[in-house]
Structures are given as structure tokens and as C-alpha cells.
Motif scaffolding. Structure first.
Motif, PDB file in Angstrom:
ATOM      1  N   ASP A 157       0.569  92.875 -33.900  1.00 56.54           N
ATOM      2  CA  ASP A 157      -0.034  91.715 -34.551  1.00 56.54           C
ATOM      3  C   ASP A 157      -1.469  91.466 -34.067  1.00 56.54           C
ATOM      4  O   ASP A 157      -1.845  91.858 -32.956  1.00 56.54           O
ATOM      5  CB  ASP A 157       0.800  90.457 -34.265  1.00 56.54           C
ATOM      6  N   LEU A 158      -2.223  90.782 -34.933  1.00 53.00           N
ATOM      7  CA  LEU A 158      -3.581  90.358 -34.586  1.00 53.00           C
ATOM      8  C   LEU A 158      -3.631  88.842 -34.480  1.00 53.00           C
ATOM      9  O   LEU A 158      -3.039  88.132 -35.304  1.00 53.00           O
ATOM     10  CB  LEU A 158      -4.583  90.798 -35.659  1.00 53.00           C
ATOM     11  N   TYR A 159      -4.357  88.380 -33.469  1.00 48.68           N
ATOM     12  CA  TYR A 159      -4.569  86.950 -33.288  1.00 48.68           C
ATOM     13  C   TYR A 159      -6.057  86.696 -33.118  1.00 48.68           C
ATOM     14  O   TYR A 159      -6.808  87.575 -32.665  1.00 48.68           O
ATOM     15  CB  TYR A 159      -3.838  86.435 -32.028  1.00 48.68           C
ATOM     16  N   VAL A 160      -6.479  85.472 -33.466  1.00 49.05           N
ATOM     17  CA  VAL A 160      -7.845  85.067 -33.194  1.00 49.05           C
ATOM     18  C   VAL A 160      -7.791  83.890 -32.220  1.00 49.05           C
ATOM     19  O   VAL A 160      -6.901  83.037 -32.311  1.00 49.05           O
ATOM     20  CB  VAL A 160      -8.600  84.705 -34.502  1.00 49.05           C
ATOM     21  N   VAL A 161      -8.715  83.898 -31.278  1.00 49.52           N
ATOM     22  CA  VAL A 161      -8.757  82.820 -30.283  1.00 49.52           C
ATOM     23  C   VAL A 161      -9.606  81.692 -30.843  1.00 49.52           C
ATOM     24  O   VAL A 161     -10.832  81.811 -30.950  1.00 49.52           O
ATOM     25  CB  VAL A 161      -9.337  83.327 -28.943  1.00 49.52           C
ATOM     26  N   ALA A 162      -8.968  80.624 -31.219  1.00 53.03           N
ATOM     27  CA  ALA A 162      -9.641  79.549 -31.950  1.00 53.03           C
ATOM     28  C   ALA A 162     -10.250  78.526 -30.999  1.00 53.03           C
ATOM     29  O   ALA A 162      -9.770  77.407 -30.858  1.00 53.03           O
ATOM     30  CB  ALA A 162      -8.661  78.875 -32.904  1.00 53.03           C
ATOM     31  N   SER A 163     -11.290  78.921 -30.320  1.00 48.90           N
ATOM     32  CA  SER A 163     -11.963  77.963 -29.425  1.00 48.90           C
ATOM     33  C   SER A 163     -13.441  78.311 -29.344  1.00 48.90           C
ATOM     34  O   SER A 163     -13.851  79.402 -29.695  1.00 48.90           O
ATOM     35  CB  SER A 163     -11.356  78.006 -28.043  1.00 48.90           C
ATOM     36  N   VAL A 166     -11.007  88.374 -31.300  1.00 50.18           N
ATOM     37  CA  VAL A 166      -9.807  88.829 -31.997  1.00 50.18           C
ATOM     38  C   VAL A 166      -8.968  89.654 -31.011  1.00 50.18           C
ATOM     39  O   VAL A 166      -9.487  90.568 -30.380  1.00 50.18           O
ATOM     40  CB  VAL A 166     -10.155  89.673 -33.242  1.00 50.18           C
ATOM     41  N   LEU A 167      -7.678  89.296 -30.874  1.00 43.59           N
ATOM     42  CA  LEU A 167      -6.793  89.955 -29.914  1.00 43.59           C
ATOM     43  C   LEU A 167      -5.696  90.739 -30.633  1.00 43.59           C
ATOM     44  O   LEU A 167      -5.195  90.301 -31.676  1.00 43.59           O
ATOM     45  CB  LEU A 167      -6.108  88.915 -29.012  1.00 43.59           C
ATOM     46  N   ARG A 168      -5.338  91.865 -30.049  1.00 42.56           N
ATOM     47  CA  ARG A 168      -4.207  92.645 -30.570  1.00 42.56           C
ATOM     48  C   ARG A 168      -3.032  92.432 -29.625  1.00 42.56           C
ATOM     49  O   ARG A 168      -3.139  92.663 -28.412  1.00 42.56           O
ATOM     50  CB  ARG A 168      -4.587  94.118 -30.626  1.00 42.56           C
TER      51      ARG A 168
END
Lengths: 122, 405
Positions: A116-122, A110-112
Motif C-alpha cells: 500500500d501507499l500512504y501520504v503523510v498529511a502534515s 509518500v510512504l510505501r
């Protein structure tokens, strides 16, 4: 690596969760005690939406020093999310299946980025 | 309303919907190509207690009807004439569909609510035909009043036939037999045996009547003559003196659902019922599979030493068991090697029939069968539908009725 938007940080309250989608992948993102955790939303049992179940603290037996049983309590530290299909429980901090900790859900970073927050989908 | 911090695909509690809950099951159906072959679920459930006001209308005895209706007020869903079991099927809210079910909406119109909800999960899972059973009435065999068991089960059977089975080609049932009264049991087969959607009869196993008692032979003969199977459905009973020693529901459930079927199976085989009624088909429901090789080994071993105590037998106990049918759920998938051996000894390709037990907490999806690495495609299709199609003479062939879009 694809980064999938999860939420604005201000909109993602402590104890809340989000389910995000990327292609055929579903990821559950938890905000738990100041940290974000992300796991594949697919139960290791029969494929249920495990990240969408209730969150409950671990149940513990309470034993006296002489090993007699005194009762039960909820753990102050360890919380589980529970697959709503059959009740498989997962440690919210590790994604381990608590009935057999050799089994573990696939986890995601999970990245900030700014607010905003993002998730690395891999 | 807030019961737990859940997030069912952004559903509020009031919007609870089985199709959404089972979205992953629908995905499995498409990925595995269930549209290519029919799936029959030989053990599924509805909650007849939620239709109890309608069911009570079918009671004949005016005094019992008044008593049952009056005690049902003010909340008719909890008819107090129906005995209940101590138990925690919903795991303290961990299985939310138990608490949310009553909020689920069904379309107003011709379709009865139980039928509408059942077909909703059948489509999601990929099931074409479901054998539907009640839920609280699984404990009716230990009701203290035999006359109530007879009256209530007859009312239920009439309600199910008229309100559900008569209108739904995808729903069938093996109807409840009031086994505590052998004469009423016989009369039920005569009364309901030819009704639309009745594909056999059910004995709820939790009771204290030996299946080899002479009074039941006329019923077995009638079932054999009509070509209708008899099924035994397991359940638990925490008030049983032996099970009362168990202090957790997990223990009562794990052992209870097998316990009564073990007793009935032992009596059935050792008293030579299969020799007396060789064409009567027998099905064992909701005991899983792990108990079968235990019973086979245990009774074969003792039979070889104590043959004189089972003189009706012309072959090993396990050979009679291999002629029976076994419902798969709750299938113990914890040791693939043991499961493979179990399926080998029961001739699973012809004798095992898929069951889901949906919507109960330990349901099994068709993928529990379809994903087994040691089964051929033919065996998978037989277990998931072909065996039950033949067993119940459903005449499905390759027809697909479920909406696996």
C-alpha cells in the motif's frame, strides 16, 4: 503524523493520480515515471484544484545555432500538471509553478507500507 | 470518451459538473462569509451559439432566416452566419471546461439551459445577481454585413429577454447595441430599454466606429434620460492589422482586450461626451485595471499642453475618468503596490465593480477582491456588490439570493 491511505500499489498505474482528503486538506498524489509525488491540491493563484488538471509536457521553442526560431516541440523530460481553472502549470517533479519557480506547492511525503501507499498529511 | 487523463473528483467526462469543478470556490464562499452580503457580477457570459437554433427563430427577415438556418445544418451550434475569431481560449485543452461543457446535464423542465448552467456557477461562487453577456457575438461588430449585425443582435436580444430575463430574477443584462448603424442603435434602446432585466446597453468595443460621431448623440441622450448605463466590452481581433503583427494568442489577448477600449475612452473624454451627457453612466468591461492609470497620466500630461484641442473639457481627463465605473476582471494582481495605487486613483470604493467573466478562461473569483489586504470591509462589500446595486438600481440592499450553503 497522520498517514492517509492513497492506493494499493498494484492499483496505481504509471501516469495516474489520486486525490486524498484529510480533514480540510486535499492532496494530489501522482505516479510519474516510477516515482510518487504528492502536493496540496490548491492552486497558488486563486485556489483551484490544480492537481486535478491535465498533464502536459512542457512546450519548448526550438532555436537554430544562429538564434533563428525553427518551431516548437514538447519536452521529452519535463511534464506539468495544469490547474483546470486558469491554466497555472506546475512541474510534476518539484511542485514549482513553472511561470515563476519561486512559487511552489506544499509537498508531502509518500510512504510505501507493504503493498500500500500512504501520504503523510502534515 | 477519453480526452485527457483528468480526474475531476472522480467524474467521467459524461458526468462533468460545474458545481464539482468549483467546489474550492464554494469552500471560499463559506470561509469568507459571503452569506453576509450580496455579490453582483457585472460581466459574465454564456455561449449563445449553443442556443442558436432558438435564436434564429427570432429573425424577422424571412430570407435571412432561411439563409441562416440552412447554413447552420447539419450542426446548428455552428451557425455560419455568425462570424468567428481565430483564437485558443481553451489553451489547447488545458482549460477542460471548454470541451466538457456540452456534456454537462441540466434538469429537464422550465429552466432554460443557459440560465440553469449560469445559476449553477453563481451559487458555487456566491454571486447573487449576474449581468449576462454573449460570447461569440462579442465579435459581431466586425461582421462584414451591417444588416446581419442588426438582425442577429435583435434576434438575440429578443430571445434573451423572452427566454431568460423574463423568468430569472438573478439574471440581468446590458443588451447588445448594433453600433455600426446609429439609427438601429437608437431604435434598440427604445425597443428594449424597459424590458424586464435590462439594466443598460452594451457596445462590443471591437469595431471601427468612433463613439463621438454626431449620429450617436440621440442615443446617449435617450440613455441618459432613461437612467440606463452604457458599457463598453473589450475583446480581441487577430485580423486587425496592428494585432496581426502579434504571433501568439497571449499577446493578442493581453493587448486586444484593452486596445479598443483605449480608443473609445480617448474619443469619449477628449470630445467632451461627459460634459454633454453628465448624468450618463459609463462602464468599462473586461480590460482589467492596469490601463486606467496609464490613460489618466498620458492624457492629463498632454491635455495640459494641448488644451486647445479639447475645448469641451472643464477639468482634467482623469477627473472625468474618476466619474466612470470600471469592472475588475481580469484584475492584474502581480504587484500589490501598483494595484493599491490603481484602486486609489480610480476611487475604487465607489467606482469599481466586481466582475468574474465566468466561464471564460481568465475568470476572477470574489476572493480576488475580498482577500486584498489594503481594502476595508466596507470597500470590499461595495466593490463586490454595493456599487453595482446602486449603479443598476437593483434594490438588493443586504439581500442574499445565492445558495451559499
Amino acid at each position: 503524523m497522520p498517514e492517509v491511505f492513497v492506493s494499493r500499489i498494484d492499483d496505481f498505474a504509471e501516469g495516474d493520480r489520486r486525490i486524498v482528503f484529510h480533514g480540510g486538506l486535499e492532496i494530489g498524489v501522482f505516479h510519474w515515471q516510477g516515482t510518487y509525488y504528492a502536493y496540496e491540491n490548491q492552486c497558488l493563484h486563486q485556489g483551484g484544484p490544480c492537481c486535478e488538471g491535465v498533464i502536459m509536457h512542457k512546450v519548448e521553442d526550438v532555436l537554430a545555432p544562429d538564434k533563428t526560431w525553427l518551431g516548437q516541440r514538447f519536452s521529452a523530460d519535463e511534464a506539468h500538471f495544469v490547474c483546470p481553472w486558469h491554466g497555472y502549470e506546475y512541474d510534476i517533479r518539484t511542485g514549482e509553478c513553472v511561470g515563476n519557480r519561486k512559487l511552489r506547492l506544499k509537498s508531502f511525503e509518500v510512504l510505501r507500507r507493504g503493498d500500500d501507499l500512504y501520504v503523510v498529511a502534515s | 470518451m477519453e480526452i485527457q487523463p483528468n480526474d475531476f473528483r472522480r467524474m467521467s467526462v459524461e458526468e462533468f459538473d460545474t458545481t464539482k469543478l468549483l467546489a474550492h470556490a464554494s469552500k471560499q464562499s463559506k470561509e469568507r462569509g459571503y452569506e453576509r452580503f450580496p455579490i453582483v457580477d457585472v460581466d459574465s457570459h454564456h455561449y449563445e451559439n449553443e442556443s442558436m437554433p432558438e435564436i434564429l427563430e427570432y429573425l424577422d427577415d424571412p430570407v435571412l432566416k432561411q439563409l441562416a438556418t440552412a447554413t447552420a445544418r447539419p450542426n446548428a451550434k455552428n451557425a455560419r452566419i455568425l462570424n468567428t475569431m481565430v483564437g485558443y481560449q481553451d489553451m489547447g485543452g488545458r482549460i477542460p471546461r471548454y470541451g466538457l461543457r456540452s456534456f454537462e446535464k441540466t434538469p429537464a423542465g422550465q429552466t432554460q439551459r443557459d440560465a440553469a448552467l449560469t445559476k449553477r456557477w453563481m451559487d458555487a461562487v456566491g454571486v447573487d445577481v449576474a449581468v449576462l453577456f454573449p460570447t461569440p457575438m462579442l465579435a459581431l461588430g466586425v461582421h462584414p454585413q451591417v444588416e446581419v449585425e442588426i438582425a442577429l443582435s435583435r434576434a438575440y436580444n429578443r430571445w434573451l429577454c423572452e427566454k431568460v430575463l423574463a423568468h430569472e430574477k438573478r439574471l440581468v443584462s446590458m443588451l447588445y447595441l448594433p453600433f455600426n448603424d446609429p439609427d438601429a442603435t437608437y431604435q434598440f434602446v427604445k425597443e428594449f430599454g424597459e424590458k424586464k432585466g435590462v439594466v443598460g446597453f452594451l457596445i462590443t468595443s471591437t469595431r471601427y466606429r468612433p463613439v463621438h460621431a454626431n449620429q450617436y448623440m440621440k442615443t446617449y441622450a435617450l440613455l441618459e434620460e432613461m437612467g440606463l448605463p452604457i458599457a463598453f466590452h473589450g475583446s480581441y481581433h487577430w485580423h486587425d492589422q496592428a494585432q496581426g503583427m502579434l504571433n501568439r494568442f497571449i499577446s493578442v489577448h493581453a493587448l486586444g482586450f484593452v486596445w479598443y477600449n483605449m480608443i473609445h475612452l480617448a474619443n469619449w473624454v477628449i470630445n467632451g461626451i461627459p460634459e454633454r451627457f453628465p448624468k450618463l453612466k459609463v462602464i468599462w468591461l473586461e480590460s482589467g485595471l492596469a490601463w486606467i492609470p496609464f490613460m489618466m497620466q498620458r492624457f492629463d500630461n498632454e491635455y495640459m499642453m494641448r488644451t486647445s484641442e479639447a475645448p469641451a473639457l472643464k477639468k482634467l481627463p482623469s477627473d472625468y475618468m474618476r466619474d466612470m465605473y470600471w469592472a475588475s476582471q481580469p484584475m492584474e494582481i502581480t504587484d500589490m503596490g501598483l494595484l493599491q495605487e490603481t484602486m486609489r486613483v480610480i476611487n475604487a470604493e465607489t467606482q469599481l465593480v466586481y466582475s468574474s467573466d465566468y466561464p471564460h478562461w481568465d475568470f476572477d473569483l470574489p476572493s480576488t477582491i475580498y482577500d486584498l489586504p489594503f481594502l476595508s470591509e466596507t470597500a470590499k462589500r461595495n466593490i463586490l456588490g454595493g456599487n453595482a446595486d446602486r449603479l443598476f438600481n437593483l434594490k438588493l440592499g443586504t439581500k442574499k439570493l445565492a445558495n451559499v450553503a
